[in-house]
Scaffold this motif. Sequence first.
Motif, PDB file in Angstrom:
ATOM      1  N   ASN A  97       0.823  -1.217   0.000  1.00  0.00           N
ATOM      2  CA  ASN A  97       0.000   0.000   0.000  1.00  0.00           C
ATOM      3  C   ASN A  97       0.854   1.263   0.000  1.00  0.00           C
ATOM      4  O   ASN A  97       0.534   2.240  -0.691  1.00  0.00           O
ATOM      5  CB  ASN A  97      -0.933  -0.006   1.205  1.00  0.00           C
ATOM      6  N   LYS A  98       1.942   1.230   0.766  1.00  0.00           N
ATOM      7  CA  LYS A  98       2.826   2.397   0.786  1.00  0.00           C
ATOM      8  C   LYS A  98       3.491   2.578  -0.574  1.00  0.00           C
ATOM      9  O   LYS A  98       3.728   3.709  -1.021  1.00  0.00           O
ATOM     10  CB  LYS A  98       3.872   2.233   1.886  1.00  0.00           C
ATOM     11  N   GLY A  99       3.784   1.459  -1.252  1.00  0.00           N
ATOM     12  CA  GLY A  99       4.365   1.543  -2.585  1.00  0.00           C
ATOM     13  C   GLY A  99       3.401   2.144  -3.592  1.00  0.00           C
ATOM     14  O   GLY A  99       3.798   2.937  -4.457  1.00  0.00           O
ATOM     15  N   VAL A 100       2.140   1.767  -3.478  1.00  0.00           N
ATOM     16  CA  VAL A 100       1.136   2.347  -4.368  1.00  0.00           C
ATOM     17  C   VAL A 100       1.033   3.856  -4.140  1.00  0.00           C
ATOM     18  O   VAL A 100       0.935   4.637  -5.098  1.00  0.00           O
ATOM     19  CB  VAL A 100      -0.226   1.661  -4.153  1.00  0.00           C
ATOM     20  N   GLU A 101       1.097   4.277  -2.878  1.00  0.00           N
ATOM     21  CA  GLU A 101       1.055   5.713  -2.569  1.00  0.00           C
ATOM     22  C   GLU A 101       2.268   6.423  -3.165  1.00  0.00           C
ATOM     23  O   GLU A 101       2.152   7.515  -3.739  1.00  0.00           O
ATOM     24  CB  GLU A 101       1.013   5.911  -1.057  1.00  0.00           C
ATOM     25  N   ILE A 124      10.954   0.098 -10.367  1.00  0.00           N
ATOM     26  CA  ILE A 124      11.702   1.149  -9.671  1.00  0.00           C
ATOM     27  C   ILE A 124      11.179   1.317  -8.257  1.00  0.00           C
ATOM     28  O   ILE A 124      11.954   1.384  -7.287  1.00  0.00           O
ATOM     29  CB  ILE A 124      11.596   2.473 -10.452  1.00  0.00           C
ATOM     30  N   VAL A 125       9.858   1.380  -8.118  1.00  0.00           N
ATOM     31  CA  VAL A 125       9.253   1.562  -6.798  1.00  0.00           C
ATOM     32  C   VAL A 125       9.567   0.371  -5.899  1.00  0.00           C
ATOM     33  O   VAL A 125       9.859   0.530  -4.704  1.00  0.00           O
ATOM     34  CB  VAL A 125       7.730   1.773  -6.915  1.00  0.00           C
ATOM     35  N   ALA A 126       9.531  -0.834  -6.449  1.00  0.00           N
ATOM     36  CA  ALA A 126       9.808  -2.024  -5.644  1.00  0.00           C
ATOM     37  C   ALA A 126      11.246  -2.032  -5.129  1.00  0.00           C
ATOM     38  O   ALA A 126      11.494  -2.428  -3.980  1.00  0.00           O
ATOM     39  CB  ALA A 126       9.530  -3.288  -6.454  1.00  0.00           C
ATOM     40  N   LEU A 325       6.826  -7.966  -5.237  1.00  0.00           N
ATOM     41  CA  LEU A 325       6.310  -6.699  -4.719  1.00  0.00           C
ATOM     42  C   LEU A 325       5.833  -5.829  -5.874  1.00  0.00           C
ATOM     43  O   LEU A 325       4.759  -5.213  -5.806  1.00  0.00           O
ATOM     44  CB  LEU A 325       7.386  -5.978  -3.911  1.00  0.00           C
ATOM     45  N   ALA A 326       6.601  -5.790  -6.955  1.00  0.00           N
ATOM     46  CA  ALA A 326       6.213  -5.002  -8.132  1.00  0.00           C
ATOM     47  C   ALA A 326       4.879  -5.492  -8.694  1.00  0.00           C
ATOM     48  O   ALA A 326       3.975  -4.693  -8.998  1.00  0.00           O
ATOM     49  CB  ALA A 326       7.307  -5.076  -9.196  1.00  0.00           C
TER      50      ALA A 326
END
Length: 336
Positions: A97-101, A124-126, A325-326
């Motif tokens: 959820n924090k990654g989506v944010e 990149i976010v992962a 996670l990605a």
Amino acid sequence: MHKARGWAVRNTPWLVLAGALGLTQPALAGDYQESPQLAEFVAEMTRDYGFAGEQLTGLFADVERKQAIIDAISRPAEKVKPWKDYRPIFITDARINKGVEFWKQHEATLARAEAEYGVAPQVIVAIIGVETSYGGNTGSYRVMDALSTLAFDYPPRAPFFRKELREFLMLAREEQVDPLGLKGSYAGAMGLPQFMPSSFRAYAVDFDNDGHINIWTNPVDAIGSVASYFKRHGWQPGQPVVSAASVEGAQAEQGLTVGLDPVKNAAELRDLGWTSADPLSDELPVTAFRLEGAEGDEYWLGLPNFFVITRYNRSVMYAMAVNQLAELMVDARGNN
């Protein structure tokens, strides 16, 4: 184009920077002031890289040897956790959820990074999520203390950390930042993406074009730098990372890859009893591995993009955590 190091910054004399940082004043003796290794290092930096010896000596007068760093790096390695225990550390609802944010907050920057470097936003976010929980834990040690301690007081890896210390001082000179003001992990990894100094100098980019590269507090530069790293290591845009596999027959064990570098192609693995869930070309080099999952053994084929992730951290489970996670962030975004 985004520069890794601008000419003006690269050629700023260390003497000017040192004066600006107040390093030209007489300093109290630090933990390494009497070290023959430091004297040799200062001589090398003066002779080969154009640093001013007096200013470097003044800088090191403020450097502290950290026993906690020696203890941390010397600690016997824990028994490697099986995948069923490793995965829940990084694959959590909170991290997804924090990654989506984070993705939504930096959507335009991530889209630009994908357009320029070919690396999908979720990857990149992962990376940033696994490395530092999106910047929530970037390390609390001064990088100068960490690298100096390991360069001068940890013989097993002293050459490596001495090189990183050299790279870090050049980084500070190029970016015109106080080398004593930058923090990182106990091993000297820095910022949201946890780059070592040599990786910073080779791959980090000024993605917001403000004249400096800041991966500590600037997510824009951190995003661009991760994308730059992946592109330079051969990331293939739009291609998968892994393929699930099933195995049968007495020869299947012979297909398991020792290490990370692929030594067999998809056709050779099929001959040994490996069946991929996805169509793979015969000549495709793959890394074949088995993980102890929560519901039993899992068999996977790591594809070229999987190998790229392992260049960031040489671990099969790390690469799997990043990839899963990605994927889960993509699913979560689609459900919002």
